[in-house]
Design an enzyme around this catalytic site. Structure first.
Site, PDB file in Angstrom:
ATOM      1  N   LYS A 204       6.343   9.877  -0.685  1.00 53.18           N
ATOM      2  CA  LYS A 204       5.391   8.892  -1.214  1.00 53.18           C
ATOM      3  C   LYS A 204       4.119   8.849  -0.367  1.00 53.18           C
ATOM      4  CE  LYS A 204       4.881   3.851  -1.525  1.00 53.18           C
ATOM      5  NZ  LYS A 204       4.329   3.350  -0.258  1.00 53.18           N
ATOM      6  N   ASN A 205       4.273   8.747   0.950  1.00 49.77           N
ATOM      7  CA  ASN A 205       3.098   8.557   1.809  1.00 49.77           C
ATOM      8  C   ASN A 205       2.192   9.787   1.811  1.00 49.77           C
ATOM      9  OD1 ASN A 205       3.960   5.999   2.388  1.00 49.77           O
ATOM     10  ND2 ASN A 205       4.897   6.530   4.349  1.00 49.77           N
TER      11      ASN A 205
ATOM     12  N   MET B  80       5.378  -2.703  14.970  1.00 45.82           N
ATOM     13  CA  MET B  80       4.129  -2.514  14.236  1.00 45.82           C
ATOM     14  C   MET B  80       3.843  -3.584  13.189  1.00 45.82           C
ATOM     15  SD  MET B  80       4.380   1.640  14.068  1.00 45.82           S
ATOM     16  CE  MET B  80       2.811   2.023  13.324  1.00 45.82           C
TER      17      MET B  80
ATOM     18  N   ASP C 117       2.927  -4.206   0.370  1.00 48.31           N
ATOM     19  CA  ASP C 117       4.006  -4.997   0.952  1.00 48.31           C
ATOM     20  C   ASP C 117       3.469  -6.183   1.731  1.00 48.31           C
ATOM     21  OD1 ASP C 117       6.075  -3.404   0.084  1.00 48.31           O
ATOM     22  OD2 ASP C 117       5.967  -2.078   1.814  1.00 48.31           O
TER      23      ASP C 117
ATOM     24  N   ASP D 295       9.269   2.656   8.925  1.00 43.00           N
ATOM     25  CA  ASP D 295       9.815   2.504   7.577  1.00 43.00           C
ATOM     26  C   ASP D 295      11.333   2.599   7.533  1.00 43.00           C
ATOM     27  OD1 ASP D 295       7.389   2.053   6.420  1.00 43.00           O
ATOM     28  OD2 ASP D 295       7.104   4.086   5.665  1.00 43.00           O
TER      29      ASP D 295
END
Length: 436
Positions: A22-23, A342, A121, A320
């Site tokens: 996805k990224n 983070m 998000d 993630d």
């Protein structure tokens, strides 16, 4: 709003293939704006966030052809810049955080780029300063409409290469600055650049289009600006976050699972971290084989102190996957401290796990201590809501291992990052049903 109904406690078995990353997809799809020639991209995941970005490019005037389920051709030879200042764009762009990465290519090629404050998000502050400071360093002028939450950068004379030290190794910020710099006059050096595999893939793609980027894979990039870029064909890596999700799912459900074509060389710390939790995984060619395990024991440090799993910029462990690690630890033998450095809201889903019977102490917004059950006590099914993509998949893993039937609401968050999730889970034996 859709929900998942999950009957837990069943073992899974079989083979699963990860989707495209996805990224990476969000970055390389934005890069098609840098050329008027045709660009073909393969292994694009069919997920909400990526499909939203493709929709935005279509509204910008990019000619898009779907070649197969996961392959597209893009040609940005007639861009409609008026769309950037329309109410439609303010609505479309604000719903997707990845839309910020259209700004660098548009600024480089057309001298202007705008973006509404992006969504995504709710996992804490995700500032955009790194992106815009980079553009300003290249000679762009910044403007911000506070009333409409609308950002813009413009240049009348073109961008000029510069030396810059990024204040944080932002992945999307680095990608955006690279895409702006490839068409700037002169040489740009970016120090403290993110060097994730996604950034390496973007750089390789741009170099195949005629860019001159050196230092790929390091945190010091040198970019010699070129006049123009051409077309190319590019294939996206498998999604490392999804691979980590399947590893965690196999462990929690005590299942035997083979994950196909994982691109081992691009997984970094991921296999090591799961092994520290006691999970057995074998490298079989480019696949991961996870045998059925009745239990897994968390390693301690050499001096006997409690293991800490923390996120860090690449090649450190990706933030993630911390939600997945936290859930997996709830049934491990031993104790682990999870330190999410983070983002300050990403651990707030642990109250759902506590409701299910997990032993988790939320120390502060960034740290949680997990005392594993060692499968002596099964999690209890419950009704819950998915707050973000990664917490959503973590709760799904918890539900698959729990006793009884759970319901997860707001699964659009899971759909944002995981392709055909229920069909793929059913194929390996999961009892999962989508309720609209």
């Amino acid at each position: 709003m859709a929900s998942f109904k999950i009957e837990g406690g069943h073992k899974l078995k079989g083979t699963i293939t990860p989707q495209g990353a996805k990224n990476e997809a969000l970055q390389v799809i934005c890069a098609v704006l840098l050329t008027s020639e045709k660009v073909i991209i393969n292994n694009i995941p069919d997920i909400i966030d990526v499909n939203k970005l493709i929709f935005i490019l279509g509204k910008l005037g990019v000619k898009i052809e779907k070649l197969s389920k996961n392959s597209y051709s893009f040609q940005a030879d007639n861009i409609n810049l008026k769309y950037l200042e329309s109410a439609d764009f303010k609505r479309d762009g604000s719903s997707l955080r990845g839309s910020i990465m259209i700004v660098g290519p548009l600024l480089a090629r057309f001298g202007k780029g705008y973006i509404p404050r992006p969504g995504g998000d709710k996992i804490g502050r995700r500032r955009l300063d790194t992106h815009f400071e980079g553009f300003i360093n290249l000679g762009a002028k910044f403007r911000y409409n506070r009333e409409e939450y609308f950002y813009g950068v413009e240049t009348e004379t073109g961008l000029v290469g510069a030396e810059m030290l990024l204040d944080e190794a932002s992945v999307t910020g680095t990608a955006n600055i690279i895409m702006a710099a490839v068409l700037a006059k002169g040489t740009t050096t970016i120090y403290n650049a993110a060097c994730e595999p996604y950034i390496q893939q973007l750089s390789k793609m741009l170099n195949s289009m005629g860019a001159k980027i050196s230092g790929v894979g390091s945190n010091l990039l040198t970019i010699e600006g070129v006049e123009s870029l051409g077309g190319c064909e590019h294939t996206i890596l498998p999604d490392m976050i999804e691979i980590g999700s399947w590893i965690g799912m196999a462990a929690m459900t005590r299942s035997e699972l083979t994950i196909k074509d994982v691109s081992w060389d691009d997984l970094g710390q991921i296999p090591n971290v799961f092994r520290k939790l006691g999970i057995q995984l074998e490298k079989r060619g480019d696949d991961i084989f996870i045998p059925e395990q009745e239990s897994y024991e968390i390693q301690s440090y050499i001096d006997g102190s409690v293991l800490t799993v923390a996120d860090a910029p690449w090649p450190g462990f990706t933030p993630d996957l911390l939600s997945i690690v936290l859930v997996v630890a709830t049934q491990a033998k031993g104790t682990v401290l999870i330190h999410q450095k983070m983002f300050e809201s990403r651990l707030f889903f642990v109250d759902k796990l506590i409701d299910m019977g997990a032993k988790v102490i939320l120390c502060d917004p960034h740290r949680a201590t997990v005392i594993g059950h060692d499968f002596k006590s099964q999690l209890k099914a419950t009704k819950m809501t998915s707050p973000d993509i990664r917490a959503g998949i973590s709760l799904l893993i918890a539900a698959l291992s729990a006793k009884g039937t759970s319901v997860i609401d707001n699964i659009e968050q899971i759909d944002r990052g995981y392709e055909d999730i229920e069909a793929r889970l059913k194929s390996i034996g999961a009892k999962i049903e989508r309720i609209n």
